[in-house]
Design a protein around this motif. Structure first.
Motif, PDB file in Angstrom:
ATOM      1  N   GLU A  57       0.829  -1.201   0.000  1.00 28.24           N
ATOM      2  CA  GLU A  57       0.000   0.000   0.000  1.00 28.24           C
ATOM      3  C   GLU A  57       0.867   1.256   0.000  1.00 28.24           C
ATOM      4  O   GLU A  57       0.522   2.245  -0.657  1.00 28.24           O
ATOM      5  N   ILE A  58       1.988   1.235   0.690  1.00 26.25           N
ATOM      6  CA  ILE A  58       2.898   2.383   0.706  1.00 26.25           C
ATOM      7  C   ILE A  58       3.467   2.595  -0.697  1.00 26.25           C
ATOM      8  O   ILE A  58       3.515   3.716  -1.203  1.00 26.25           O
ATOM      9  N   ALA A  59       3.876   1.512  -1.350  1.00 26.70           N
ATOM     10  CA  ALA A  59       4.453   1.615  -2.689  1.00 26.70           C
ATOM     11  C   ALA A  59       3.435   2.124  -3.712  1.00 26.70           C
ATOM     12  O   ALA A  59       3.818   2.734  -4.708  1.00 26.70           O
ATOM     13  N   ARG A  60       2.168   1.903  -3.482  1.00 31.44           N
ATOM     14  CA  ARG A  60       1.130   2.290  -4.432  1.00 31.44           C
ATOM     15  C   ARG A  60       0.510   3.658  -4.141  1.00 31.44           C
ATOM     16  O   ARG A  60      -0.398   4.084  -4.848  1.00 31.44           O
ATOM     17  N   LEU A  61       0.990   4.375  -3.125  1.00 32.07           N
ATOM     18  CA  LEU A  61       0.474   5.722  -2.870  1.00 32.07           C
ATOM     19  C   LEU A  61       0.729   6.594  -4.090  1.00 32.07           C
ATOM     20  O   LEU A  61       1.786   6.528  -4.703  1.00 32.07           O
ATOM     21  N   ARG A  62      -0.244   7.416  -4.437  1.00 35.10           N
ATOM     22  CA  ARG A  62      -0.134   8.259  -5.622  1.00 35.10           C
ATOM     23  C   ARG A  62       0.486   9.606  -5.286  1.00 35.10           C
ATOM     24  O   ARG A  62       0.425  10.068  -4.155  1.00 35.10           O
ATOM     25  N   VAL A  63       1.047  10.243  -6.294  1.00 36.58           N
ATOM     26  CA  VAL A  63       1.496  11.618  -6.147  1.00 36.58           C
ATOM     27  C   VAL A  63       0.256  12.455  -5.833  1.00 36.58           C
ATOM     28  O   VAL A  63      -0.786  12.301  -6.460  1.00 36.58           O
ATOM     29  N   GLY A  64       0.358  13.295  -4.832  1.00 37.56           N
ATOM     30  CA  GLY A  64      -0.791  14.102  -4.431  1.00 37.56           C
ATOM     31  C   GLY A  64      -1.723  13.393  -3.464  1.00 37.56           C
ATOM     32  O   GLY A  64      -2.881  13.779  -3.314  1.00 37.56           O
ATOM     33  N   LEU A  91      -4.566  11.483   4.336  1.00 37.20           N
ATOM     34  CA  LEU A  91      -3.852  10.586   3.441  1.00 37.20           C
ATOM     35  C   LEU A  91      -4.867   9.780   2.646  1.00 37.20           C
ATOM     36  O   LEU A  91      -5.705   9.076   3.229  1.00 37.20           O
ATOM     37  N   ASP A  92      -4.802   9.880   1.315  1.00 38.50           N
ATOM     38  CA  ASP A  92      -5.677   9.094   0.443  1.00 38.50           C
ATOM     39  C   ASP A  92      -5.020   7.751   0.188  1.00 38.50           C
ATOM     40  O   ASP A  92      -3.974   7.661  -0.462  1.00 38.50           O
ATOM     41  N   VAL A  93      -5.621   6.683   0.716  1.00 43.98           N
ATOM     42  CA  VAL A  93      -5.091   5.323   0.611  1.00 43.98           C
ATOM     43  C   VAL A  93      -5.757   4.643  -0.579  1.00 43.98           C
ATOM     44  O   VAL A  93      -6.980   4.678  -0.707  1.00 43.98           O
ATOM     45  N   PRO A  94      -4.965   4.023  -1.472  1.00 48.02           N
ATOM     46  CA  PRO A  94      -5.557   3.388  -2.655  1.00 48.02           C
ATOM     47  C   PRO A  94      -6.319   2.108  -2.312  1.00 48.02           C
ATOM     48  O   PRO A  94      -6.217   1.581  -1.209  1.00 48.02           O
ATOM     49  N   THR A  95      -7.069   1.629  -3.286  1.00 43.09           N
ATOM     50  CA  THR A  95      -7.781   0.360  -3.150  1.00 43.09           C
ATOM     51  C   THR A  95      -6.803  -0.721  -2.738  1.00 43.09           C
ATOM     52  O   THR A  95      -5.668  -0.759  -3.195  1.00 43.09           O
ATOM     53  N   ARG A  96      -7.258  -1.602  -1.857  1.00 47.31           N
ATOM     54  CA  ARG A  96      -6.382  -2.670  -1.387  1.00 47.31           C
ATOM     55  C   ARG A  96      -7.103  -4.002  -1.499  1.00 47.31           C
ATOM     56  O   ARG A  96      -8.247  -4.061  -1.926  1.00 47.31           O
ATOM     57  N   GLY A  99     -10.476  -4.066   0.584  1.00 51.73           N
ATOM     58  CA  GLY A  99     -11.400  -2.943   0.643  1.00 51.73           C
ATOM     59  C   GLY A  99     -11.151  -1.905  -0.425  1.00 51.73           C
ATOM     60  O   GLY A  99     -10.206  -1.985  -1.204  1.00 51.73           O
ATOM     61  N   THR A 100     -12.029  -0.917  -0.440  1.00 48.55           N
ATOM     62  CA  THR A 100     -11.939   0.158  -1.413  1.00 48.55           C
ATOM     63  C   THR A 100     -11.010   1.262  -0.914  1.00 48.55           C
ATOM     64  O   THR A 100     -10.566   1.246   0.232  1.00 48.55           O
ATOM     65  N   ALA A 101     -10.767   2.231  -1.778  1.00 42.51           N
ATOM     66  CA  ALA A 101      -9.938   3.377  -1.410  1.00 42.51           C
ATOM     67  C   ALA A 101     -10.627   4.167  -0.303  1.00 42.51           C
ATOM     68  O   ALA A 101     -11.859   4.196  -0.221  1.00 42.51           O
ATOM     69  N   PHE A 102      -9.838   4.798   0.549  1.00 42.11           N
ATOM     70  CA  PHE A 102     -10.395   5.597   1.629  1.00 42.11           C
ATOM     71  C   PHE A 102      -9.394   6.671   2.035  1.00 42.11           C
ATOM     72  O   PHE A 102      -8.248   6.669   1.589  1.00 42.11           O
ATOM     73  N   THR A 103      -9.831   7.598   2.864  1.00 49.86           N
ATOM     74  CA  THR A 103      -8.974   8.664   3.371  1.00 49.86           C
ATOM     75  C   THR A 103      -8.869   8.525   4.869  1.00 49.86           C
ATOM     76  O   THR A 103      -9.865   8.285   5.540  1.00 49.86           O
ATOM     77  N   ARG A 104      -7.649   8.676   5.386  1.00 50.72           N
ATOM     78  CA  ARG A 104      -7.443   8.585   6.828  1.00 50.72           C
ATOM     79  C   ARG A 104      -6.634   9.791   7.294  1.00 50.72           C
ATOM     80  O   ARG A 104      -5.778  10.282   6.576  1.00 50.72           O
TER      81      ARG A 104
END
Length: 134
Positions: A57-64, A91-96, A99-104
């Protein structure tokens, strides 16, 4: 079957936090003559420490992936005033896998580290996300 997390002793966790927050270029090894930028290592380290994400999930974080909010209102990340005490880092976390994408919400140190890496990050061509094919 379910997760069986290990408890990290408080003194060990305190040492990890201190090391992550005080990481310097001299702390990084060089291998094959290559050195990763300290901003990248600091961003990965603080994301692991403060966001509770898996390495994938860390490796897949997007720019922005960082947004700032103050008193319920969004603010730009390059806002010049002191934000660390009152602003909330989102922090916008991508789909995993589960579960789906979410913000924490996250620690402001995390947001500052991610923004520091994005500022020095070399231009990259768009790549296909192997989980979502986006």
């Amino acid at each position: 079957m379910g997760p069986d997390p290990r408890v990290i002793a408080d003194d060990i966790w305190a040492k990890l936090l201190w090391a992550g927050q005080n990481l310097e270029p001299g702390d990084l090894p060089t291998t094959d003559g290559r050195t990763y930028p300290v901003e990248l290592i600091r961003e990965i380290t603080l994301t692991w420490l403060f966001a509770g994400q898996h390495s994938d999930e860390i490796a897949r974080l997007r720019v922005g992936c960082i947004r700032w909010q103050y008193d319920g209102l969004p603010i730009p990340g390059d806002f010049g005033e002191v934000l660390a005490r009152d602003a909330v880092c989102l922090l916008d976390v991508p789909t995993r896998k589960t579960g789906t994408a979410f913000t924490r919400p996250g620690d402001p140190l995390l947001g500052q580290a991610i923004e520091a890496w994005q500022a020095v990050r070399p231009a990259q061509p768009p790549t296909l996300d192997r989980k979502t094919n986006e």
